[in-house]
Design an enzyme around this catalytic site. Structure first.
Site, PDB file in Angstrom:
ATOM      1  N   SER A 286      17.310 -15.886  46.909  1.00 33.41           N
ATOM      2  CA  SER A 286      16.909 -15.214  48.143  1.00 33.41           C
ATOM      3  C   SER A 286      15.706 -14.322  47.858  1.00 33.41           C
ATOM      4  CB  SER A 286      18.060 -14.365  48.693  1.00 33.41           C
ATOM      5  OG  SER A 286      19.212 -15.160  48.922  1.00 33.41           O
TER       6      SER A 286
ATOM      7  N   GLN B  14      16.067 -15.297  56.741  1.00 29.86           N
ATOM      8  CA  GLN B  14      15.911 -15.195  55.293  1.00 29.86           C
ATOM      9  C   GLN B  14      14.908 -16.236  54.821  1.00 29.86           C
ATOM     10  OE1 GLN B  14      18.710 -16.736  52.007  1.00 29.86           O
ATOM     11  NE2 GLN B  14      19.328 -14.596  52.183  1.00 29.86           N
TER      12      GLN B  14
ATOM     13  N   ASP C  46      24.857 -13.432  53.585  1.00 31.52           N
ATOM     14  CA  ASP C  46      24.104 -14.120  52.530  1.00 31.52           C
ATOM     15  C   ASP C  46      24.830 -15.359  52.024  1.00 31.52           C
ATOM     16  OD1 ASP C  46      21.787 -14.278  50.953  1.00 31.52           O
ATOM     17  OD2 ASP C  46      22.742 -13.277  49.267  1.00 31.52           O
TER      18      ASP C  46
END
Length: 286
Positions: A227, A277, A203
């Site tokens: 996110s 993502q 991430d």
């Protein structure tokens, strides 16, 4: 293992609460909310604790609410299916009774099959690059006082950017980023731990890829970034205490959302994991 890396390993070592329920502490990385990679890594660890002799090959999760880094997180694992080859688990992460993340993980017995992969892209070796922490020291004078500690603090995952972007003076460039990742110090020979650490690290620096062609960063005034979801596919075994190249691109952005893709390669060119993502990249109207 360095102390700061040991602390991260302990952060991922959840406490059992019984009946497939676990609890994990939270860490404050200087962000307004809990780092999404922490929740992902702990969720995978929780699911892995309910599976034997099978490793995770895919993970799909949605971020539902921002987490509070001053509170622990409770993880509920639901045993969806245990087949002859695959096991599926559903994980729900909660704080104060409210869901902050939900996800599904699939685990597989090791087996042989057809093999092929993309070639590793050309890049600069990590020995020729500065770490994010070193760049942080160089850029800290441009940063507000409350961000200086975050930019220069010791980190368990060392990140070395191939193409550095100054978050305070971003310029437009193609939506393609590369970083080298490595845990600080040797780690135990536990493939579950290495998968959870990669999940945690995946991430970092991901969301910003979709901001690159727009000359924005997560620190640009007026930006609202977060996110929305995260997916990982594990293709092969690897070690997080050895250098991995994280090669990322963003093929599309629109509607206030940016789509990002990534591949993790070992030094010898093996593709060991892939990520996607979608992120909120909204510029607030003045």
């Amino acid at each position: 293992m360095q102390q700061i890396t040991r602390e991260l390993v302990e952060l991922l070592d959840l406490s059992p609460l019984g009946d497939d329920h676990f609890q994990g502490d939270s860490e404050d990385l200087g962000f307004p909310h809990v780092f999404g990679g922490q929740v992902l890594g702990q969720a995978l660890m929780a699911a892995s604790r309910t599976v034997e002799n099978r490793l995770c090959h895919s993970l799909h999760a949605y971020f539902l609410r921002p987490g509070n880094h001053s509170m622990p997180i409770d993880y509920e694992v639901q045993r969806v299916r245990d087949g002859g080859t695959f096991s599926v688990r559903r994980v729900i992460a909660r704080q104060e009774g409210k869901e902050i993340l939900t996800g599904s993980m699939s685990f597989q017995v090791a087996e042989q099959g057809f093999e092929h992969q993309l070639d590793m892209p050309e890049t600069t070796p990590p020995e020729e690059l500065k770490s994010e922490q070193e760049w942080g020291r160089l850029l800290s004078e441009q940063a507000p006082r409350q961000l200086r500690e975050m930019m220069t603090r010791e980190r368990p995952i060392e990140i070395r950017p191939v193409n550095l972007v100054n978050p305070f003076k971003p310029e437009k460039h193609p939506p393609h980023h590369q970083n080298w990742f490595r845990a600080q110090g040797p780690l135990p020979d536990d493939p579950v731990l290495h998968r959870c650490l990669l999940t945690y690290a995946s991430d970092f620096t991901f969301l910003g890829t979709s901001l690159a062609p727009h000359g924005r960063s997560f620190l640009s005034p007026g930006m609202q970034v977060a996110s929305l979801d995260h997916a990982i596919w594990f293709h092969d075994d690897f070690r997080m205490d050895e250098w991995l190249l994280y090669d990322k691109d963003s093929p599309s952005a629109g509607g206030g959302r940016g789509f990002n893709r990534g591949n993790f390669f070992t030094r010898d060119g093996r593709l060991v994991a892939s990520t996607t993502q979608e992120a909120l990249i909204r510029e607030r109207q003045r």
